[in-house]
Design an enzyme around this catalytic site. Structure first.
Site, PDB file in Angstrom:
ATOM      1  N   GLY A  59      15.924   9.646   6.816  1.00  0.00           N
ATOM      2  CA  GLY A  59      14.579   9.366   6.338  1.00  0.00           C
ATOM      3  C   GLY A  59      14.584   9.093   4.845  1.00  0.00           C
ATOM      4  O   GLY A  59      15.190   9.843   4.076  1.00  0.00           O
ATOM      5  N   GLY A  94       9.414  10.095   0.473  1.00  0.00           N
ATOM      6  CA  GLY A  94       9.436  10.902  -0.739  1.00  0.00           C
ATOM      7  C   GLY A  94      10.333  12.112  -0.640  1.00  0.00           C
ATOM      8  O   GLY A  94      11.071  12.439  -1.585  1.00  0.00           O
ATOM      9  N   GLY A 105      12.990  12.666   1.460  1.00  0.00           N
ATOM     10  CA  GLY A 105      14.389  12.281   1.555  1.00  0.00           C
ATOM     11  C   GLY A 105      14.942  11.754   0.242  1.00  0.00           C
ATOM     12  O   GLY A 105      16.051  12.115  -0.173  1.00  0.00           O
ATOM     13  N   PHE A 151     -10.780  16.213  -5.599  1.00  0.00           N
ATOM     14  CA  PHE A 151     -10.416  15.915  -4.221  1.00  0.00           C
ATOM     15  C   PHE A 151     -11.011  16.984  -3.326  1.00  0.00           C
ATOM     16  O   PHE A 151     -11.474  18.034  -3.800  1.00  0.00           O
ATOM     17  CB  PHE A 151      -8.880  15.878  -4.089  1.00  0.00           C
ATOM     18  N   GLN A 180      -4.162  16.717  11.793  1.00  0.00           N
ATOM     19  CA  GLN A 180      -5.337  16.379  10.989  1.00  0.00           C
ATOM     20  C   GLN A 180      -5.845  14.974  11.282  1.00  0.00           C
ATOM     21  O   GLN A 180      -5.076  14.018  11.328  1.00  0.00           O
ATOM     22  CB  GLN A 180      -4.982  16.479   9.500  1.00  0.00           C
ATOM     23  N   HIS A 240      -8.098  12.313   9.561  1.00  0.00           N
ATOM     24  CA  HIS A 240      -8.705  11.987   8.269  1.00  0.00           C
ATOM     25  C   HIS A 240     -10.105  11.438   8.530  1.00  0.00           C
ATOM     26  O   HIS A 240     -10.293  10.568   9.376  1.00  0.00           O
ATOM     27  CB  HIS A 240      -7.854  10.950   7.530  1.00  0.00           C
ATOM     28  N   LEU A 291      -6.424   3.679   6.419  1.00  0.00           N
ATOM     29  CA  LEU A 291      -6.961   4.774   5.628  1.00  0.00           C
ATOM     30  C   LEU A 291      -7.820   4.300   4.456  1.00  0.00           C
ATOM     31  O   LEU A 291      -7.457   3.369   3.742  1.00  0.00           O
ATOM     32  CB  LEU A 291      -5.805   5.622   5.084  1.00  0.00           C
ATOM     33  N   THR A 304      -8.892   6.228   1.252  1.00  0.00           N
ATOM     34  CA  THR A 304      -8.506   7.475   0.609  1.00  0.00           C
ATOM     35  C   THR A 304      -9.680   8.378   0.260  1.00  0.00           C
ATOM     36  O   THR A 304     -10.779   7.914  -0.063  1.00  0.00           O
ATOM     37  CB  THR A 304      -7.711   7.207  -0.684  1.00  0.00           C
ATOM     38  N   GLU A 305      -9.405   9.669   0.310  1.00  0.00           N
ATOM     39  CA  GLU A 305     -10.366  10.674  -0.129  1.00  0.00           C
ATOM     40  C   GLU A 305     -10.729  10.480  -1.597  1.00  0.00           C
ATOM     41  O   GLU A 305     -11.762  10.937  -2.071  1.00  0.00           O
ATOM     42  CB  GLU A 305      -9.744  12.063   0.072  1.00  0.00           C
ATOM     43  N   ARG A 354     -10.984  18.292   4.979  1.00  0.00           N
ATOM     44  CA  ARG A 354     -10.986  17.144   5.886  1.00  0.00           C
ATOM     45  C   ARG A 354     -11.437  17.475   7.296  1.00  0.00           C
ATOM     46  O   ARG A 354     -12.101  16.676   7.954  1.00  0.00           O
ATOM     47  CB  ARG A 354      -9.581  16.515   5.900  1.00  0.00           C
ATOM     48  N   HIS A 407      -4.087  11.306  11.315  1.00  0.00           N
ATOM     49  CA  HIS A 407      -3.561  11.090   9.979  1.00  0.00           C
ATOM     50  C   HIS A 407      -2.323  11.913   9.635  1.00  0.00           C
ATOM     51  O   HIS A 407      -1.360  11.383   9.106  1.00  0.00           O
ATOM     52  CB  HIS A 407      -4.664  11.394   8.964  1.00  0.00           C
ATOM     53  N   GLU A 424       6.798  15.793   5.991  1.00  0.00           N
ATOM     54  CA  GLU A 424       5.826  15.958   7.071  1.00  0.00           C
ATOM     55  C   GLU A 424       6.466  16.363   8.389  1.00  0.00           C
ATOM     56  O   GLU A 424       5.820  16.992   9.225  1.00  0.00           O
ATOM     57  CB  GLU A 424       5.018  14.669   7.255  1.00  0.00           C
ATOM     58  N   ARG A 449      -4.582  20.687   6.123  1.00  0.00           N
ATOM     59  CA  ARG A 449      -4.031  20.326   4.817  1.00  0.00           C
ATOM     60  C   ARG A 449      -5.117  19.814   3.892  1.00  0.00           C
ATOM     61  O   ARG A 449      -5.986  19.047   4.298  1.00  0.00           O
ATOM     62  CB  ARG A 449      -2.961  19.238   4.965  1.00  0.00           C
ATOM     63  N   LEU A 486       1.739  14.716  -0.753  1.00  0.00           N
ATOM     64  CA  LEU A 486       2.750  14.231  -1.691  1.00  0.00           C
ATOM     65  C   LEU A 486       3.415  15.407  -2.396  1.00  0.00           C
ATOM     66  O   LEU A 486       4.622  15.402  -2.633  1.00  0.00           O
ATOM     67  CB  LEU A 486       2.117  13.292  -2.721  1.00  0.00           C
TER      68      LEU A 486
END
Length: 587
Positions: free
Chosen positions: A14, A17, A19, A119, A240, A242, A252, A254-255, A286, A353, A387, A398, A404
């Site tokens: 993978g 981010g 990996g 957020f 989750q 979204h 998506l 974004t929030e 969420r 999501h 994830e 979450r 991230l």
């Protein structure tokens, strides 16, 4: 069996981010590391993360990692392990500064500091204002982070196997995992990669649902490999949805749109979130916002000709703010919803999501399985991060901006721990022939010819079943029917046949292998959800509407063999501070 073999100190499956951040730690320490990815690394799904990464930098308003920790524990509906949550929130600050120094082009305040936006689920700070904790690079934060990490890995000479599909983990004669069998997509030829340590960083599995914000590559390959290696999956019922996917499409929004001041309205033009979350309103967590939207639609207050969505109003922010801080959202909305948010609201509805559950790990990324009497046993040489893993920092739900953070903190720490592991275990183990043959059988199974069910047909039936029976609201009747249907689909899987048996870039074969993975993952979600008889976080059961800490303050564990369930306690004791005892979760 003669298969080309490569040897490395560490193998990472993978290239998102988690990996890439792990690989960067390893390559920078002169550890020979291979990264296997079924797509070019910068096409990994981290690139789609929009809103930002949480860290209590206090650049905009007073903040503290203690507040970040409390918000995360509360957001998890008290199912998160508080030691891991504390660790993540404390490590958030140096992790973001490390990214900044690596070259991530964060948006800036007038004083030159990193821009932070509010957020969902972020509590009011000491002055009564909502915290602004989410560090953003406009609305392309994941894109900026992933490209920076990839560039740094190229600089550090990480070895990449681009467009290779991981078939299965392999073991030595003693049963210790010692690498993986992979398939080069271009040639269709298998290759064995042996390593002293293996990290699964394959991301999420939203493709098990028909409507999802996830990329086509998010098919749960890593978690399915873990299941086949007799490793249970933890907290899989908590998936989750979204609240703001583009209605009917799933892409998506974004929030961060609501963080910048956007808000939701129903067909009457009413800001309905004031009814469901009087204080946080549109920036409630969420799961709360998703249930509110579905309730509005079910009760006849939805928008559009079919009354099947609500609207996200942004035009009052003005074109300058939208163009500067939400450029990708404007572009996506125009392309997929036919709406320019500068002039008209965006039609939205919840979309599958994010997976809170996954492969159970400790906070060092080491895979940990139950060993009886409440104890845990570390699986030697096997790690998971991102994830696909479950260090239980998200619990039952979450918070936005923590995904991230999760992949970066635990990818980084897994990499550092692997450095120590390979130095303490310098000798390469040899793959057992029986283990290799078992892994190869996944590939040879699809060489069967003759008439049968097309992959696309079974995949479509499976994903619709998951969406219909394991969605935002769940009941015993709905989920029992869904489980029975999934069992029928699983029994039909051996009847599926490929019509294209060529080797070179045979994407049909890859989709067939992915379908096997998805069905195992979908079953783990369905069984875990059916057994948890309470409502907590993203798992909402109208037939058991209350959270039941007496009976269900525990993690679920799903085993593939016999669809067996087990449970283990939640770690409620943090590392250095007092614990946050469960209480009513209101926004």
């Amino acid at each position: 069996m003669s298969i080309p073999t490569r040897h490395f100190d560490a193998l990472i499956i993978g290239a998102g981010g988690a990996g890439l951040n792990a690989a960067l730690q390893l390559a920078s320490a002169d550890v020979r590391v291979a990264v296997v990815s079924k797509v070019f690394p910068t096409r990994s799904h981290t690139v789609a993360a929009q809103g930002g990464v949480n860290a209590a930098l206090a650049n905009v308003l007073p903040d503290s990692w203690h507040w970040h920790m409390f918000d995360t524990v509360k957001g998890s509906d008290y199912l998160g392990d508080q030691d891991a949550i504390e660790f993540m929130c404390r490590e958030a600050i140096p992790t973001v500064y490390e990214l900044e120094h690596a070259g991530v082009p964060f948006s800036r305040l007038d004083n030159g500091k990193i821009y932070q936006r509010p957020f969902g689920g972020q509590s009011q700070n000491f002055g009564g204002d909502q915290a602004a904790r989410t560090c953003a690079a406009a609305d392309r934060t994941g894109h900026a982070i992933l490209h920076t990490l990839y560039q740094q890995n190229i600089r550090s000479r990480t070895h990449f196997f681009d467009e290779f599909f991981a078939l299965d983990l392999v073991r030595d004669a003693e049963g210790v995992i010692c690498g993986a069998l992979v398939l080069e997509i271009e040639t269709g030829e298998p290759m064995l990669i042996e390593a002293k340590a293996t990290l699964l960083a394959t991301g999420g599995f939203g493709q098990v649902f028909r409507t999802t914000s996830n990329a086509h590559i998010n098919t749960g390959d890593g978690v399915a490999m873990a299941l086949r290696a007799d490793i249970p999956l933890m907290d899989m019922e908590f998936f989750q949805f979204h609240p703001t996917g583009i209605a009917g499409k799933g892409m998506l929004i974004t929030e961060g749109v609501r963080g910048e001041g956007g808000y939701l309205i129903n067909k009457d033009g009413e800001r309905f979130m004031e009814r469901y979350a009087p204080r946080a309103k549109d920036l409630a967590s969420r799961d709360v916002v998703s249930r509110a939207i579905v309730t509005e639609v079910k009760e006849g207050r939805g928008c559009g000709p079919n009354g099947d969505h609500v609207l996200l109003k942004v035009d009052h922010l003005g074109e300058d703010i939208i163009s500067k801080r939400l450029p990708s959202i404007r572009e996506s909305s125009k392309i997929f919803a036919g709406a320019d948010p500068v002039r008209e609201p965006i039609p939205v509805f919840p979309t599958a999501h994010y997976a809170m559950g996954g492969i159970p790990t400790d906070r060092f990324g080491r895979v940990a399985v139950p060993a009886g009497h409440g104890a845990e046993e570390i699986v030697p040489g096997l790690y998971a991060a991102g994830e696909c893993a479950c260090a239980s920092v998200h619990g039952a739900n979450r918070l936005g901006g923590n995904s991230l953070l999760d992949i970066l903190v635990f990818g980084r720490l897994a990499g550092k721990n692997i450095i120590d592991y390979v130095r303490e275990n310098p000798y390469q183990r040899t793959t057992d022939s029986a283990s290799l043959e078992q892994a190869m059988s996944r590939l040879t199974r699809w060489e069967q010819k003759g008439e049968g069910i097309p992959v696309s047909q079974l995949r479509a039936e499976f994903r619709k079943c998951m969406e219909d029976h394991a969605g935002v609201f769940r009941t015993e009747e709905i989920m029992t029917e869904g489980y029975e249907r999934l069992c029928e689909l699983r029994e039909r899987l051996p009847e599926v046949r490929l019509h294209d048996h060529s080797k070179v870039f045979n994407t049909a074969r890859i989709e067939a292998l992915e379908l096997e993975n998805m069905m195992d993952v979908g079953m783990s979600i369905a069984v875990s959800a059916l057994k948890r008889q309470e409502s907590r976080g993203a798992h909402s059961r109208p037939d058991y509407p209350d959270r039941d800490d007496q009976s269900w303050l525990k993690h679920s564990l799903y085993y593939r063999e016999g669809d067996r369930m087990d449970y283990k306690p939640v770690r409620t004791k943090p590392l250095t501070v007092e614990s946050f005892p469960p209480k009513e979760r209101v926004y």
